[in-house]
Design a protein around this motif. Structure first.
Motif, PDB file in Angstrom:
ATOM      1  N   ASP A 271     -13.114  14.394 -23.438  1.00 53.81           N
ATOM      2  CA  ASP A 271     -14.355  13.870 -24.025  1.00 53.81           C
ATOM      3  C   ASP A 271     -15.558  14.133 -23.124  1.00 53.81           C
TER       4      ASP A 271
ATOM      5  N   LEU B 285     -16.595  17.650 -23.562  1.00 55.95           N
ATOM      6  CA  LEU B 285     -17.318  17.845 -24.824  1.00 55.95           C
ATOM      7  C   LEU B 285     -18.759  17.374 -24.707  1.00 55.95           C
ATOM      8  N   HIS B 286     -18.962  16.211 -24.112  1.00 51.78           N
ATOM      9  CA  HIS B 286     -20.325  15.689 -23.990  1.00 51.78           C
ATOM     10  C   HIS B 286     -21.162  16.538 -23.037  1.00 51.78           C
TER      11      HIS B 286
ATOM     12  N   TYR C 237     -21.977  19.537 -25.495  1.00 54.29           N
ATOM     13  CA  TYR C 237     -22.740  19.278 -26.714  1.00 54.29           C
ATOM     14  C   TYR C 237     -23.723  18.117 -26.587  1.00 54.29           C
ATOM     15  N   GLY C 238     -23.749  17.461 -25.429  1.00 52.99           N
ATOM     16  CA  GLY C 238     -24.603  16.294 -25.288  1.00 52.99           C
ATOM     17  C   GLY C 238     -25.999  16.587 -24.779  1.00 52.99           C
TER      18      GLY C 238
ATOM     19  N   LEU D 286     -13.884  10.253 -34.880  1.00 48.06           N
ATOM     20  CA  LEU D 286     -15.189  10.901 -34.715  1.00 48.06           C
ATOM     21  C   LEU D 286     -16.248   9.895 -34.295  1.00 48.06           C
TER      22      LEU D 286
ATOM     23  N   LEU E 112     -18.410  10.104 -30.775  1.00 42.27           N
ATOM     24  CA  LEU E 112     -19.868  10.239 -30.742  1.00 42.27           C
ATOM     25  C   LEU E 112     -20.535   9.074 -30.010  1.00 42.27           C
TER      26      LEU E 112
ATOM     27  N   HIS F  60     -24.493   8.752 -28.713  1.00 45.84           N
ATOM     28  CA  HIS F  60     -25.069   8.988 -30.032  1.00 45.84           C
ATOM     29  C   HIS F  60     -24.946   7.727 -30.897  1.00 45.84           C
TER      30      HIS F  60
ATOM     31  N   ALA G 177     -13.622  17.319 -32.278  1.00 50.92           N
ATOM     32  CA  ALA G 177     -14.463  18.163 -31.417  1.00 50.92           C
ATOM     33  C   ALA G 177     -15.120  19.280 -32.220  1.00 50.92           C
TER      34      ALA G 177
ATOM     35  N   TYR H  87     -18.074  17.914 -34.003  1.00 56.37           N
ATOM     36  CA  TYR H  87     -19.145  17.813 -32.997  1.00 56.37           C
ATOM     37  C   TYR H  87     -19.794  19.183 -32.792  1.00 56.37           C
ATOM     38  N   HIS H  88     -18.960  20.211 -32.689  1.00 62.09           N
ATOM     39  CA  HIS H  88     -19.435  21.589 -32.548  1.00 62.09           C
ATOM     40  C   HIS H  88     -20.302  21.973 -33.750  1.00 62.09           C
TER      41      HIS H  88
ATOM     42  N   ARG I 288     -23.769  20.463 -33.608  1.00 65.55           N
ATOM     43  CA  ARG I 288     -24.625  20.932 -32.525  1.00 65.55           C
ATOM     44  C   ARG I 288     -24.802  22.448 -32.466  1.00 65.55           C
TER      45      ARG I 288
END
Length: 458
Positions: free
Chosen positions: A146, A149-150, A153-154, A174, A178, A183, A360, A363-364, A367
């Motif tokens: 995680d 990922l952040h 994409y964060g 999800l 987030l 988010h 994920a 999320y992709h 973004r």
């Protein structure tokens, strides 16, 4: 008194790792999918005095476990101490230590004494050292995933995202992914007062005011397709919930003064129908039959949003792997007791994706401005049913020698059984990979071991 420690080094500053833990959804993200644990009540956060009441289900019984947060030190430490529950004593210390390279050493320390009484016996030896090792290996792996990922994409301003189907397996995962990234998630519900935004597609009512300030919308809701034979009424509900529900939402978004930048709408690999060993990217044509018909209508219902200038991504999702429910959750019991086996010929391809990779990928999609249109939400390596069966048996250390004849599947489940269990499609995620998405679990065995907490012995 037993004392257990588990630590790992994370390439992120202490402050970042600590902040992740204090955000909504952190406990849910750290709860392993094989554990039947639900948050029943929550007061406050991880600061001193925060309280959580958990329900731990084992078979038909449920144990309540009340935890209070203590010993809070900003950026350094917080503790969970049992106030009531199955253990004689339980103190879990979360420590955040600076590493020499600027990263963080995350250390979990648990002091505990064995369960007491009848309630404690329900857990039995579940929290012995071996099980604690299994639990914290999963927690640290997911935390690292995680945070990665952040980090990717964060960047930029935090998102405000509305989600339909937010109480389902995918929607919940999800939402928590987030919110732990900072988010804001608003829940879209068909029932008034049950979410943040009303979406009554049967009555044609949508809370457009609640949709005005969104950056993105993720549409996951739809009538379940598995579990019952497909009667005429069931097929009508499957179709209308997707076609009508999506169209009402898409038209509402299209009519907004301030439109969201992206609509990520669910679809399914059922779009391709029964295609044997043919390799299917997003460029492949639709198949024939009920599911392809549903998926075509489902995706077409997003057109009002696309015509209004909203970027639309339709995720053709394969079998999402999690023991918490869905197909894998359903098949686990027969496999665990040694009566699992291939279905029909076993040659039909199963296009699957790990739950963590699936959320994920959403999320992709949120973004990635260049990603639009249909996207296959499947792992890079689909496998025949016979291979899936062998791998699951190996991970569980159980035999898989009892096949289920195709005639038996059809007799028991009818059209649904043929479409979902005996038909196959070899789907590959071409567009996800072309736009730079990295699968954390591209291997079926790695995914199953992660989701089931069955790491290989070394």
């Amino acid at each position: 008194m037993p004392l257990f420690r588990y630590s790992s080094r994370l390439p992120y500053p202490v402050e970042e790792v600590f902040d992740w833990h204090r955000r909504p959804g952190a406990l849910e993200r750290l709860t392993p999918p094989w554990a039947s644990v639900r948050v029943l009540e929550r007061e406050g956060g991880i600061d001193d005095g925060g309280r959580i009441l958990l329900g731990i289900k084992e078979g038909p019984a449920q144990v309540k476990w009340e935890i209070q947060h203590t010993a809070f030190l900003e950026g350094e430490l917080f503790r969970d101490e049992q106030r009531s529950g199955p253990f004689k004593r339980w103190i879990h210390s979360h420590r955040f230590l600076p590493a020499e390279d600027g990263g963080c050493v995350m250390e979990d320390e648990v002091e505990w004494e064995p369960p007491l009484g009848a309630a404690g016996k329900i857990l039995g030896e579940a929290f012995g050292e071996k099980e604690l090792q299994r639990l914290f290996a999963f927690r640290h792996a997911r935390l690292r995933h995680d945070l990665d990922l952040h980090a990717r994409y964060g960047q930029g301003e935090p998102l405000t995202v509305a989600v339909t189907g937010s109480t389902g397996l995918i929607g919940e995962a999800l939402t928590h992914l987030l919110t732990t990234g900072g988010h804001t998630v608003l829940r879209i519900s068909r029932r008034e007062g049950k979410g943040d935004i009303l979406w009554d597609y049967e009555g044609g009512r949508v809370d457009t005011e609640g949709l005005e300030m969104l950056d993105g919308v993720v549409h996951l809701a739809g009538e379940p397709i598995f579990g019952l034979r497909w009667t005429r009424d069931k097929k009508k509900a499957i179709m209308e919930s997707r076609e009508r529900g999506t169209e009402v939402l898409a038209r509402a978004l299209a009519g907004l003064g301030r439109k969201p930048g992206v609509l990520v709408s669910a679809s399914a690999v059922g779009f391709y129908g029964d295609r044997g060993a043919e390799i299917l990217s997003e460029e492949a044509s639709a198949g024939k039959g009920f599911l392809p018909k549903v998926c075509r209508a489902w995706e077409a219902s997003t057109v009002p949003a696309r015509r209004a200038g909203i970027r639309v991504v339709t995720l053709r999702t394969g079998m999402v792997l999690t023991p918490a429910g869905g197909a894998l959750g359903t098949m686990l019991l027969p496999f665990k007791v040694g009566i699992g086996g291939r279905l029909g010929s076993g040659k039909q391809y199963m296009s699957w994706i790990d739950l963590d990779d699936h959320v994920a990928l959403i999320y992709h999609a949120l973004r990635t401005p260049d990603l639009r249109g249909p996207v296959n939400a499947t792992a890079p390596h689909p496998v025949p049913n016979a291979t899936f069966t062998d791998v699951l048996g190996r991970v569980l250390n159980r035999p898989t020698v009892i096949p289920v004849p195709g005639l038996g599947v059809k007799a028991l489940f009818g059209e649904m059984g043929k479409a979902l269990l005996l038909d196959g499609a070899r789907v590959v995620p071409a567009k996800a990979q072309e736009t730079g998405f990295d699968f954390r679990y591209p291997s079926l065995e790695d995914s199953l071991r992660h989701q089931l907490g069955k790491r290989e012995e070394t």
